[in-house]
Design a protein around this motif. Structure first.
Motif, PDB file in Angstrom:
ATOM      1  N   SER A   4      -4.471  80.686  13.986  1.00 48.46           N
ATOM      2  CA  SER A   4      -4.458  80.921  15.426  1.00 48.46           C
ATOM      3  C   SER A   4      -4.465  82.423  15.674  1.00 48.46           C
ATOM      4  CB  SER A   4      -3.248  80.268  16.091  1.00 48.46           C
ATOM      5  OG  SER A   4      -2.057  80.855  15.618  1.00 48.46           O
ATOM      6  N   LEU A   5      -5.091  82.799  16.756  1.00 46.33           N
ATOM      7  CA  LEU A   5      -5.241  84.203  17.085  1.00 46.33           C
ATOM      8  C   LEU A   5      -5.210  84.358  18.595  1.00 46.33           C
ATOM      9  CD1 LEU A   5      -6.156  87.160  16.336  1.00 46.33           C
ATOM     10  CD2 LEU A   5      -8.474  86.318  16.711  1.00 46.33           C
ATOM     11  N   MET A   6      -4.404  85.277  19.067  1.00 48.14           N
ATOM     12  CA  MET A   6      -4.381  85.622  20.485  1.00 48.14           C
ATOM     13  C   MET A   6      -4.745  87.088  20.580  1.00 48.14           C
ATOM     14  SD  MET A   6      -1.379  85.263  23.246  1.00 48.14           S
ATOM     15  CE  MET A   6      -1.253  86.503  24.498  1.00 48.14           C
ATOM     16  N   ARG A  56     -13.282  88.851  23.007  1.00 50.51           N
ATOM     17  CA  ARG A  56     -13.773  87.653  22.326  1.00 50.51           C
ATOM     18  C   ARG A  56     -13.009  87.502  21.015  1.00 50.51           C
ATOM     19  NH1 ARG A  56     -19.809  87.536  20.187  1.00 50.51           N
ATOM     20  NH2 ARG A  56     -18.880  89.013  18.760  1.00 50.51           N
ATOM     21  N   CYS A  57     -12.731  86.268  20.634  1.00 55.74           N
ATOM     22  CA  CYS A  57     -12.184  86.009  19.306  1.00 55.74           C
ATOM     23  C   CYS A  57     -13.074  84.971  18.619  1.00 55.74           C
ATOM     24  CB  CYS A  57     -10.726  85.544  19.363  1.00 55.74           C
ATOM     25  SG  CYS A  57     -10.449  83.952  20.136  1.00 55.74           S
ATOM     26  N   ARG A  58     -13.091  85.047  17.299  1.00 54.87           N
ATOM     27  CA  ARG A  58     -13.911  84.123  16.514  1.00 54.87           C
ATOM     28  C   ARG A  58     -13.199  83.865  15.201  1.00 54.87           C
ATOM     29  NH1 ARG A  58     -19.095  86.801  15.035  1.00 54.87           N
ATOM     30  NH2 ARG A  58     -19.505  86.546  17.241  1.00 54.87           N
ATOM     31  N   LEU A  88      -7.967  78.837  18.013  1.00 57.08           N
ATOM     32  CA  LEU A  88      -7.139  77.977  17.170  1.00 57.08           C
ATOM     33  C   LEU A  88      -8.038  77.074  16.328  1.00 57.08           C
ATOM     34  CD1 LEU A  88      -4.422  76.639  16.350  1.00 57.08           C
ATOM     35  CD2 LEU A  88      -4.731  75.131  18.319  1.00 57.08           C
ATOM     36  N   VAL A  89      -7.799  77.068  15.033  1.00 56.88           N
ATOM     37  CA  VAL A  89      -8.438  76.111  14.122  1.00 56.88           C
ATOM     38  C   VAL A  89      -7.296  75.376  13.444  1.00 56.88           C
ATOM     39  CG1 VAL A  89      -9.879  75.828  12.076  1.00 56.88           C
ATOM     40  CG2 VAL A  89     -10.472  77.555  13.786  1.00 56.88           C
TER      41      VAL A  89
END
Length: 64
Positions: A24-26, A35-37, A60-61
């Motif tokens: 997970s990344l915020m 942007r997040c990827r 989130l993955v």
């Protein structure tokens, strides 16, 4: 939660020998676009973007 301030763009690489892992990344900027990827073995699994004052987004993955 641990907050880190870094210049954009930035990336991080995580490696594991576990059969599955969650990521997970915020991300937030003082600009107006972000942007997040999350990629797994070169395949994009999650990508989000946001626009607006102090834009923020979240990726989130659950099972990579």
């Amino acid at each position: 939660m641990h907050l880190i301030t870094v210049p954009l763009p930035w990336s991080i690489t995580l490696s594991t020998t576990l059969p599955t892992v969650s990521a997970s990344l915020m991300a937030q900027t003082d600009g107006d676009q972000i942007r997040c990827r999350v990629t797994v073995n070169g395949t994009v699994r999650e990508e989000q973007s946001a626009n607006g004052v102090n834009a923020q987004t979240y990726c989130l993955v659950k099972s990579a």
